[in-house]
Design a protein around this motif. Structure first.
Motif, PDB file in Angstrom:
ATOM      1  N   UNK A 191     -19.260  24.316  10.991  1.00  0.00           N
ATOM      2  CA  UNK A 191     -18.096  24.811  12.211  1.00  0.00           C
ATOM      3  C   UNK A 191     -17.223  26.068  11.564  1.00  0.00           C
ATOM      4  N   UNK A 192     -17.277  27.307  12.287  1.00  0.00           N
ATOM      5  CA  UNK A 192     -16.598  28.589  11.950  1.00  0.00           C
ATOM      6  C   UNK A 192     -15.924  29.015  13.206  1.00  0.00           C
ATOM      7  N   UNK A 193     -14.575  29.392  13.324  1.00  0.00           N
ATOM      8  CA  UNK A 193     -14.042  30.151  14.276  1.00  0.00           C
ATOM      9  C   UNK A 193     -13.817  31.663  14.141  1.00  0.00           C
ATOM     10  N   UNK A 221     -33.594  21.971  11.077  1.00  0.00           N
ATOM     11  CA  UNK A 221     -33.201  21.171  12.345  1.00  0.00           C
ATOM     12  C   UNK A 221     -32.226  20.050  11.997  1.00  0.00           C
ATOM     13  N   UNK A 222     -32.061  19.912  10.738  1.00  0.00           N
ATOM     14  CA  UNK A 222     -30.968  18.595  10.377  1.00  0.00           C
ATOM     15  C   UNK A 222     -29.518  19.424  10.382  1.00  0.00           C
ATOM     16  N   UNK A 223     -29.151  20.614  10.461  1.00  0.00           N
ATOM     17  CA  UNK A 223     -28.282  21.298  10.468  1.00  0.00           C
ATOM     18  C   UNK A 223     -27.717  21.864  11.461  1.00  0.00           C
ATOM     19  N   UNK A 224     -26.754  21.693  12.184  1.00  0.00           N
ATOM     20  CA  UNK A 224     -26.255  22.649  13.229  1.00  0.00           C
ATOM     21  C   UNK A 224     -25.031  23.518  12.754  1.00  0.00           C
ATOM     22  N   UNK A 225     -25.207  24.880  13.023  1.00  0.00           N
ATOM     23  CA  UNK A 225     -24.246  25.872  12.667  1.00  0.00           C
ATOM     24  C   UNK A 225     -23.679  26.132  14.073  1.00  0.00           C
ATOM     25  N   UNK A 226     -22.283  25.857  14.171  1.00  0.00           N
ATOM     26  CA  UNK A 226     -21.579  26.223  15.491  1.00  0.00           C
ATOM     27  C   UNK A 226     -20.523  27.242  15.187  1.00  0.00           C
ATOM     28  N   UNK A 227     -20.504  28.402  15.955  1.00  0.00           N
ATOM     29  CA  UNK A 227     -19.474  29.275  15.884  1.00  0.00           C
ATOM     30  C   UNK A 227     -18.653  29.341  17.301  1.00  0.00           C
ATOM     31  N   UNK A 228     -17.335  29.263  17.183  1.00  0.00           N
ATOM     32  CA  UNK A 228     -16.486  29.045  18.255  1.00  0.00           C
ATOM     33  C   UNK A 228     -15.788  30.379  18.484  1.00  0.00           C
ATOM     34  N   UNK A 235     -14.609  27.963   6.721  1.00  0.00           N
ATOM     35  CA  UNK A 235     -15.858  27.320   7.178  1.00  0.00           C
ATOM     36  C   UNK A 235     -15.760  25.683   6.840  1.00  0.00           C
ATOM     37  N   UNK A 236     -15.829  24.748   7.909  1.00  0.00           N
ATOM     38  CA  UNK A 236     -15.672  23.500   7.567  1.00  0.00           C
ATOM     39  C   UNK A 236     -17.243  22.935   7.753  1.00  0.00           C
ATOM     40  N   UNK A 237     -17.330  21.726   6.970  1.00  0.00           N
ATOM     41  CA  UNK A 237     -18.663  21.142   7.389  1.00  0.00           C
ATOM     42  C   UNK A 237     -18.600  19.842   7.421  1.00  0.00           C
ATOM     43  N   UNK A 238     -18.976  19.207   8.507  1.00  0.00           N
ATOM     44  CA  UNK A 238     -18.974  17.749   8.893  1.00  0.00           C
ATOM     45  C   UNK A 238     -20.331  16.872   8.535  1.00  0.00           C
ATOM     46  N   UNK A 239     -20.101  15.906   7.778  1.00  0.00           N
ATOM     47  CA  UNK A 239     -21.121  15.186   7.284  1.00  0.00           C
ATOM     48  C   UNK A 239     -21.771  14.142   8.525  1.00  0.00           C
ATOM     49  N   UNK A 240     -22.899  14.001   8.582  1.00  0.00           N
ATOM     50  CA  UNK A 240     -23.553  13.093   9.405  1.00  0.00           C
ATOM     51  C   UNK A 240     -23.290  11.688   9.395  1.00  0.00           C
ATOM     52  N   UNK A 241     -23.029  11.310   8.093  1.00  0.00           N
ATOM     53  CA  UNK A 241     -22.568   9.999   7.937  1.00  0.00           C
ATOM     54  C   UNK A 241     -21.309   9.307   8.831  1.00  0.00           C
TER      55      UNK A 241
END
Length: 221
Positions: free
Chosen positions: A84-86, A115-122, A185-191
């Motif tokens: 995630x990045x703003x 496909x296992x990683x979503x990169x989201x730009x806000x 940049x923050x990374x959120x884990x799927x767990x």
């Protein structure tokens, strides 16, 4: 000339994990501010990014994606690794560099791992970053990247608990616009869908490549 300048973050940033300077980018002028000190946890993590001492919840945020449809960040990315990045598309320095480096790192992964990683730009400049503008800009970095734009108050509210500063854009007399925002940049884990990793402005492609490969494999922080 536009330049990247240090900015002061709110109290939430103090919960992060050794001393780092948070930056922000602006367009059409410089901004005033002071570096904020945050702490980085000492760990034996296999990741090269900073491991957060406090894990932040993924923002409860619903904005429009680049197709103009509502996108529920929590719901759509649940159980997936999320980067995630703003920022904003007119940013002269940090935003294109950061997103471009992430794009290069993602391109080194196999199609299956991407496909296992979503990169989201806000977007922090929704007045100018409409879905079409946002999609065109993101396509040059990653065609699978998610772009979100909409109510700036929602964006600011979502960023604040993460220790990310987002200010109202300022329109100058010459028509240029300054949009100041934290450059983490923050990374959120799927767990657990919580932010475990932090990357600052200036993080290299090699670091992103190393860590995204681990992220795709589900390696714990």
């Amino acid at each position: 000339m536009p330049r990247t300048t240090p900015r002061l973050l709110g109290a939430a940033a103090l919960a992060l994990t050794a001393a780092l300077t948070l930056t922000a980018c602006s367009s059409g002028g410089s901004t005033d501010g002071s570096p904020a000190k945050v702490s980085k946890e000492s760990s034996n993590s296999p990741y090269q990014g900073s491991v957060l001492k406090k894990q932040f919840d993924k923002p409860d945020l619903v904005l429009n994606d680049t197709s103009g449809q509502p996108y529920d960040l929590r719901q759509r990315t649940t159980g997936k690794a999320t980067v995630l990045f703003f920022g904003y598309t007119s940013c002269p320095d940090v935003c294109p560099t950061t997103m471009g480096d992430i794009g290069v790192a993602m391109s080194k992964l196999s199609a299956e791992d991407r496909q296992k990683i979503d990169v989201v730009f806000v977007s922090t400049d929704p007045a100018r970053d409409n879905p079409t503008v946002l999609r065109t800009w993101l396509d040059s970095m990653g065609k699978d990247f998610v772009g979100l734009t909409g109510d700036l108050d929602k964006v600011k509210a979502a960023a604040k608990p993460l220790g990310i500063l987002v200010e109202d854009p300022v329109v100058h007399a010459d028509g240029s616009v300054t949009s100041t925002h934290g450059a983490q940049v923050l990374v959120f884990l799927p767990s657990d869908d919580k932010a475990h990793l932090l990357y600052m402005s200036g993080t290299t492609v090699d670091t992103f490549s190393h860590d995204l490969a681990l992220l795709a494999k589900g390696v714990a922080a």
